[in-house]
Design an enzyme around this catalytic site. Structure first.
Site, mmCIF file in Angstrom:
data_model
loop_
_atom_site.group_PDB
_atom_site.id
_atom_site.type_symbol
_atom_site.label_atom_id
_atom_site.label_comp_id
_atom_site.label_asym_id
_atom_site.label_seq_id
_atom_site.Cartn_x
_atom_site.Cartn_y
_atom_site.Cartn_z
ATOM 1 N N ASP A 153 52.875 -10.508 13.826
ATOM 2 C CA ASP A 153 51.906 -11.675 14.003
ATOM 3 C C ASP A 153 53.628 -13.230 13.531
ATOM 4 O OD1 ASP A 153 49.456 -11.119 14.682
ATOM 5 O OD2 ASP A 153 48.558 -10.936 12.517
ATOM 6 N N ASP A 200 44.004 -14.447 8.039
ATOM 7 C CA ASP A 200 44.743 -14.668 7.247
ATOM 8 C C ASP A 200 44.819 -15.953 6.906
ATOM 9 O OD1 ASP A 200 45.734 -16.489 9.407
ATOM 10 O OD2 ASP A 200 46.578 -14.779 9.742
ATOM 11 N N ARG A 258 45.501 -7.465 8.929
ATOM 12 C CA ARG A 258 44.870 -9.051 8.933
ATOM 13 C C ARG A 258 42.928 -8.126 9.045
ATOM 14 N NH1 ARG A 258 44.457 -12.790 13.046
ATOM 15 N NH2 ARG A 258 46.027 -11.071 14.540
ATOM 16 N N TYR A 315 53.736 -1.572 5.877
ATOM 17 C CA TYR A 315 53.614 -2.512 5.927
ATOM 18 C C TYR A 315 53.497 -2.610 3.809
ATOM 19 C CZ TYR A 315 52.423 -3.021 10.508
ATOM 20 O OH TYR A 315 52.670 -3.238 12.194
#
Length: 207
Positions: free
Chosen positions: A38, A80, A171, A66
Site C-alpha cells: 500500500d 488505516d 490492515r 511485517y
C-alpha cells in the site's frame, strides 16, 4: 539487463510508481513486482527486470514479514490512518488482554480484504467501487498467520511483528484485533521487513 532489485519502498508511493521509476532509471523494457505494498507502507518490494519478470508468479507465493503499529480506539473506512474516521473510543484495556487477543490470531484465519483494496469484483478493484459510493462486501479468504510478536505497547499504540502467508492484509488484521478487543483499531504504520528470502537488509532506495 535481467535480474532482481530489492527496493526499499518509501511511504507515499504506490508499488506501480516504483515499477515506473525503476523502468525509467534502468531503461528496462519490462519491469514487474512480486507483491503489492500500500502507499502508506514502506519496505521490501521485490522488483523483477526484463526476463526475470517470468519468475514473478513464483515469488508472489512467498511468505511475508511485517512490522506494524496499530492505533487502538480508532476505526476508519480504509482500516488505516489515511482513511475517514468512522468511530473513536477510549481503549480501556490491560496489557494482558491485548496480548491474548493478538495471540488468538495465530494460525489459519478467515479474513476479508479491505473495501479500499486492489482485490477485484466484476473486473474492477474494490477501491474504485468504494470511491463511487457502492458498498461491496469482499469475500472471506483463508490466510495463515505463522507468528505475531508484540514489540511494544504504548497506549493507544501497539507495535507487532507479523510473519504470514501471501495475501494477508495487515490492515484487516489490525481491524479484526480491534473488534475482538471491543474498541476498534486501525493500521497506523507498516513496514515489510521480509518477502520470501529477501530481507530489508538487501533493499536499496530509489535514490
Amino acid at each position: 539487463m535481467d535480474g532482481v532489485v530489492i527496493v526499499d519502498k518509501p511511504s507515499g508511493k504506490t508499488s506501480h510508481d516504483i515499477v515506473r521509476d525503476v523502468k525509467r532509471l534502468l531503461g528496462a523494457k519490462k519491469v514487474g513486482h512480486a507483491g503489492t505494498l500500500d502507499p502508506l507502507a514502506t519496505g521490501v518490494l521485490v522488483i523483477c527486470i526484463n526476463e526475470a519478470t517470468k519468475l514473478t508468479q513464483f515469488w508472489l507465493q512467498d511468505d511475508k514479514e511485517y512490522r506494524a503499529t496499530m492505533l487502538l480506539g480508532v476505526r476508519t473506512d480504509t482500516l488505516d490512518r489515511e482513511g475517514e474516521v468512522t468511530e473513536r473510543r477510549e481503549p480501556r484495556l490491560e496489557e494482558q488482554e491485548i496480548r491474548e487477543a493478538i495471540g488468538g490470531f495465530v494460525g489459519r484465519i478467515e479474513q476479508r480484504a479491505p473495501k479500499y483494496s486492489a482485490v477485484k469484483f466484476k473486473g474492477k478493484p474494490l477501491y474504485k467501487w468504494a470511491r463511487e459510493g457502492i458498498d461491496i462486501e469482499p469475500p472471506l479468504r483463508t490466510v495463515t498467520i505463522h507468528e505475531i510478536t508484540v514489540s511494544e505497547i504504548a497506549m493507544p499504540s501497539v507495535t507487532v511483528t507479523v510473519s504470514c502467508s501471501k495475501g494477508t492484509y495487515i490492515r484487516s488484521l489490525c481491524a479484526d484485533i480491534g473488534d475482538v478487543l471491543g474498541c476498534g483499531a486501525c493500521l497506523f504504520d507498516l513496514r515489510r521487513t521480509r518477502s520470501g528470502s529477501f530481507r530489508q537488509e538487501d533493499a536499496v532506495s530509489i535514490a
